[in-house]
Design an enzyme around this catalytic site. Structure first.
Site, PDB file in Angstrom:
ATOM      1  N   HIS A 133       0.870  -1.179   0.000  1.00 51.63           N
ATOM      2  CA  HIS A 133       0.000   0.000   0.000  1.00 51.63           C
ATOM      3  C   HIS A 133       0.913   1.238   0.000  1.00 51.63           C
ATOM      4  O   HIS A 133       2.020   1.198   0.540  1.00 51.63           O
ATOM      5  CB  HIS A 133      -0.835  -0.043   1.281  1.00 51.63           C
ATOM      6  CG  HIS A 133      -1.880   1.017   1.418  1.00 51.63           C
ATOM      7  ND1 HIS A 133      -1.601   2.292   1.832  1.00 51.63           N
ATOM      8  CD2 HIS A 133      -3.224   0.979   1.212  1.00 51.63           C
ATOM      9  CE1 HIS A 133      -2.727   2.995   1.877  1.00 51.63           C
ATOM     10  NE2 HIS A 133      -3.727   2.217   1.498  1.00 51.63           N
ATOM     11  N   ASP A 210       3.191  -4.512   8.011  1.00 55.01           N
ATOM     12  CA  ASP A 210       1.966  -3.739   7.836  1.00 55.01           C
ATOM     13  C   ASP A 210       0.798  -4.710   7.988  1.00 55.01           C
ATOM     14  O   ASP A 210       0.517  -5.505   7.097  1.00 55.01           O
ATOM     15  CB  ASP A 210       1.971  -3.076   6.450  1.00 55.01           C
ATOM     16  CG  ASP A 210       0.641  -2.400   6.123  1.00 55.01           C
ATOM     17  OD1 ASP A 210      -0.321  -2.562   6.900  1.00 55.01           O
ATOM     18  OD2 ASP A 210       0.575  -1.725   5.082  1.00 55.01           O
ATOM     19  N   GLN A 213      -4.519  -4.950   6.877  1.00 52.98           N
ATOM     20  CA  GLN A 213      -5.550  -5.870   6.408  1.00 52.98           C
ATOM     21  C   GLN A 213      -5.558  -7.163   7.217  1.00 52.98           C
ATOM     22  O   GLN A 213      -6.615  -7.735   7.474  1.00 52.98           O
ATOM     23  CB  GLN A 213      -5.345  -6.215   4.922  1.00 52.98           C
ATOM     24  CG  GLN A 213      -5.553  -5.052   3.982  1.00 52.98           C
ATOM     25  CD  GLN A 213      -6.986  -4.539   3.974  1.00 52.98           C
ATOM     26  OE1 GLN A 213      -7.932  -5.269   4.245  1.00 52.98           O
ATOM     27  NE2 GLN A 213      -7.157  -3.264   3.660  1.00 52.98           N
ATOM     28  N   LYS A 236     -10.230  -0.945  10.690  1.00 49.38           N
ATOM     29  CA  LYS A 236     -10.321  -2.133   9.830  1.00 49.38           C
ATOM     30  C   LYS A 236     -10.586  -3.396  10.644  1.00 49.38           C
ATOM     31  O   LYS A 236     -10.684  -4.485  10.096  1.00 49.38           O
ATOM     32  CB  LYS A 236      -9.031  -2.286   9.012  1.00 49.38           C
ATOM     33  CG  LYS A 236      -8.865  -1.185   7.955  1.00 49.38           C
ATOM     34  CD  LYS A 236      -7.764  -1.525   7.000  1.00 49.38           C
ATOM     35  CE  LYS A 236      -7.217  -0.325   6.258  1.00 49.38           C
ATOM     36  NZ  LYS A 236      -8.113   0.183   5.207  1.00 49.38           N
ATOM     37  N   CYS A 374      -4.791   2.480  -3.567  1.00 51.13           N
ATOM     38  CA  CYS A 374      -3.539   2.998  -2.995  1.00 51.13           C
ATOM     39  C   CYS A 374      -2.409   1.996  -3.182  1.00 51.13           C
ATOM     40  O   CYS A 374      -1.560   1.816  -2.290  1.00 51.13           O
ATOM     41  CB  CYS A 374      -3.682   3.361  -1.530  1.00 51.13           C
ATOM     42  SG  CYS A 374      -4.921   4.624  -1.247  1.00 51.13           S
TER      43      CYS A 374
HETATM   44  N1  7TS Z   1      -1.721  -0.780   4.566  1.00 49.78           N
HETATM   45  C1  7TS Z   1      -2.636  -1.555   3.961  1.00 49.78           C
HETATM   46  C2  7TS Z   1      -2.260  -2.941   3.533  1.00 49.78           C
HETATM   47  C3  7TS Z   1      -3.931  -1.061   3.763  1.00 49.78           C
HETATM   48  O1  7TS Z   1      -4.837  -1.844   3.181  1.00 49.78           O
HETATM   49  C4  7TS Z   1      -4.250   0.250   4.194  1.00 49.78           C
HETATM   50  C5  7TS Z   1      -5.596   0.865   3.920  1.00 49.78           C
HETATM   51  C6  7TS Z   1      -3.270   0.992   4.847  1.00 49.78           C
HETATM   52  C7  7TS Z   1      -2.012   0.454   5.002  1.00 49.78           C
HETATM   53  C8  7TS Z   1      -3.533   2.352   5.390  1.00 49.78           C
HETATM   54  O2  7TS Z   1      -4.442   2.290   6.446  1.00 49.78           O
HETATM   55  P1  7TS Z   1      -5.041   3.600   7.094  1.00 49.78           P
HETATM   56  O3  7TS Z   1      -6.073   3.100   8.047  1.00 49.78           O
HETATM   57  O4  7TS Z   1      -3.931   4.313   7.770  1.00 49.78           O
HETATM   58  O5  7TS Z   1      -5.630   4.411   5.985  1.00 49.78           O
HETATM   59  N2  7TS Z   1      -6.278   0.301   2.835  1.00 49.78           N
HETATM   60  C9  7TS Z   1      -7.417   0.783   2.279  1.00 49.78           C
HETATM   61  C10 7TS Z   1      -8.074   0.081   1.254  1.00 49.78           C
HETATM   62  O6  7TS Z   1      -7.709  -0.978   0.788  1.00 49.78           O
HETATM   63  N3  7TS Z   1      -9.155   0.798   0.895  1.00 49.78           N
HETATM   64  O7  7TS Z   1      -9.206   1.911   1.642  1.00 49.78           O
HETATM   65  C11 7TS Z   1      -8.123   1.911   2.510  1.00 49.78           C
END
Ligand code: 7TS
Length: 416
Positions: A133, A210, A213, A236, A374
Site C-alpha cells: 500500500h 503492515d 488488512q 479495519k 492505494c
Molecule cells: N496498509 C494496507 C495494507 C492497507 O490496506 C491500508 C488501507 C493501509 C495500510 C492504510 O491504512 P489507514 O487506516 O492508515 O488508511 N487500505 C485501504 C483500502 O484498501 N481501501 O481503503 C483503505
C-alpha cells in the site's frame, strides 16, 4: 454479544447471529438491503463498540493523564484499559510496546521518521515489496531520499506472490529495514512474513509488518511472529476511525527519539533542553482519540469472543465461493490468484470500467471499491488503471456473494 455464547449453530445461523451485532447491516441502500463488500476500506462497527464510544461521551468525557478529578481518572483508566486489551490481542510483552496512533499510516510514518532518521545513512538499504500500500512505500521513499539510503523492491509474480528466493537475494549486509504487508489490500495475498522476518534477522535487519488488512482476518501473536514493528488501524477491525497501533519491541522504541513534540510526551521541559516521558507516552504527543482507544479495546475483545479461527474459516469458504463464481463470468479476470489468499477478490472485466461497475452495483445496494486501492505499483504490474474489489468480513454471507454475481451479470447485460 449473544453470538459468542452460541457454538453449535450451522454456518448460516452463526453468521445471522454475528450480523445482528452490526446495526448498519440492516440498512437499505438505493432501495435494496445493503450488501457491504468494502471491508478492506473500513469495517462496520458492532453495537458494543458504538455503545462504548457513546458511553464514554455520555458519562466520562474528560482529558486523560492530567486531571486530578474523577472524570479524568475514569477516562484515563478506560483508555489505558483499551491499551491493555490491545496488548493482549496481539500478544505484546508489555503495554510499553503498544503505541496508540491515528492508524496504520501514522504508525509507519512514525517508524520511518523516528527510527529511519536516527538509523539510516547513505548506502543503507530499505526493502519493500511491489504489492505494498502507498503508506508502506511513500514514508520509506521520503526517509531514504533524506538520508541517502536506497529503497529496493521485492517483485511479485503474476499470481501476486513474492518469492522467498527473491527476498533472500535482495537482503544483504546493507539492509537495515524490511517493510512488508502481511495481507495485500489490492491482491488478497498472504505473505510469508515469518520466513521473511527470520531472513531479515539473520542479516541483521529489522522488520516492520503492515498488518492493516491482516489484523481482522489472521490471528497474530507478536511473541510468535517476532517482528520488530507491527502497524494496524482500528477501523479495519471493527473499531472506531482515527485509531491505530504501532507495536514495537521495547528496546527499539526505547532507543528511538520522539517524532512529534507536545504535551504528554515530555518529562521535563526547559528552554535549554527537554526530556522525554516513558514508553509508550514518548510517542503520543497531544490529546489522543480517547473515545477511539476505548472503542478499539472493546472491538478487539469482541473479535476475540467471536474467534479469529472461526472468522478465518468462514471467510475462506466465502472467498473460495466468490472466486469460483467470479471466474465463471465471461470476460472477468481475477487480479491476485496467490495460493495463500484471504478476504479480498480483486478483478477486472473486459467490457466495463471498474468505476462504472462500482456505480451499477451501488444502484443495487452493493458496496464494493473501485480504483487503484492505494497500490499503484500493483496496477502497473498488471497493466490496469483500476480494479473492482469485493472485500469480505466474517458477517458476509453466501447469498450476498450471489447478490454480487446478480449485479455483475446485470451490468454485463447492460454494457457488455
Ligand atoms: N496498509 C494496507 C495494507 C492497507 O490496506 C491500508 C488501507 C493501509 C495500510 C492504510 O491504512 P489507514 O487506516 O492508515 O488508511 N487500505 C485501504 C483500502 O484498501 N481501501 O481503503 C483503505
Amino acid at each position: 454479544m449473544n453470538s459468542t455464547a452460541v457454538t453449535d449453530l450451522n454456518s448460516d445461523d452463526q453468521v445471522a447471529q454475528w450480523r445482528a451485532d452490526f446495526p448498519i447491516l440492516k440498512t437499505q441502500v438505493n432501495g435494496h438491503p445493503l450488501v457491504y463488500l468494502d471491508n478492506g476500506a473500513t469495517t462496520q462497527k458492532p453495537q458494543v463498540v458504538i455503545d462504548a464510544v457513546s458511553h464514554y461521551y455520555e458519562n466520562t468525557n474528560s482529558n486523560i493523564h492530567r486531571g486530578v478529578h474523577q472524570l479524568s481518572e475514569l477516562a484515563t483508566a478506560a483508555y489505558e484499559n483499551g491499551r491493555e486489551q490491545v496488548r493482549r490481542f496481539i500478544g505484546a510483552a508489555s503495554v510499553k510496546e503498544v503505541v496508540f496512533t491515528r492508524g496504520t499510516t501514522e504508525s509507519i510514518n512514525l517508524v520511518a521518521n523516528s527510527w529511519g532518521m536516527a538509523n539510516l545513512k547513505a548506502g543503507d538499504e530499505v526493502l519493500v515489496t511491489e504489492m505494498e500500500h502507498h503508506s508502506n512505500i511513500v514514508p520509506w521513499q521520503m526517509v531514504t531520499e533524506r538520508t541517502g539510503a536506497l529503497l529496493k523492491v521485492v517483485p511479485i509474480n503474476d499470481a501476486g506472490e513474492i518469492s522467498l528466493d527473491d527476498v533472500r537475494g535482495l537482503i544483504n549486509d546493507r539492509t537495515r529495514m524490511v517493510a512488508i504487508s502481511q495481507l495485500s489490500n489490492a491482491l488478497g495475498t498472504i505473505n510469508p512474513v515469518k520466513e521473511v522476518i527470520e531472513m531479515a534477522h539473520q542479516a541483521g535487519a529489522i522488520v516492520l509488518v503492515d498488518g492493516a488488512q491482516a489484523i481482522a482476518h489472521i490471528p497474530v501473536d507478536m511473541a510468535d511472529l517476532n517482528c520488530d514493528f507491527y502497524a494496524f488501524s482500528g477501523h479495519k477491525i471493527f473499531g472506531p476511525t482515527g485509531t491505530g497501533v504501532l507495536y514495537g519491541k521495547e528496546a527499539l522504541l526505547e532507543a528511538m527519539p520522539p517524532w512529534q513534540g507536545g504535551g504528554d510526551m515530555i518529562r521535563i521541559v526547559r528552554f535549554e533542553k527537554s526530556t522525554w516521558n516513558d514508553l509508550p507516552y514518548k510517542f503520543e504527543a497531544g490529546t489522543p482519540n480517547i473515545a477511539g482507544g476505548i472503542g478499539l479495546g472493546v472491538a478487539l475483545d469482541y473479535v476475540s469472543d467471536v474467534g479469529l479461527e472461526k472468522i478465518a474459516a468462514h471467510e475462506t469458504e466465502l472467498l473460495n465461493y466468490a472466486s469460483r463464481k467470479l471466474q465463471e463470468l465471461p470476460g472477468l479476470k481475477l487480479i491476485g490468484t496467490a495460493k495463500n489468499r484471504a478476504s479480498i477478490a480483486s478483478f477486472v472485466l473486459d467490457q466495463l470500467h471498474a468505476h462504472d461497475l462500482g456505480t451499477i452495483l451501488d444502484s443495487e445496494g452493493i458496496a464494493i471499491r473501485a480504483g487503484h486501492h492505494c497500490a499503484m505499483p500493483v496496477m502497473q504490474h498488471y497493466g490496469v488503471a483500476a480494479t473492482a474489489r469485493a472485500s469480505f468480513a466474517f458477517y458476509n454471507t453466501f447469498s450476498e456473494v450471489d447478490r454480487l454475481m446478480d449485479g455483475l451479470n446485470k451490468a454485463v447485460e447492460m454494457f457488455g
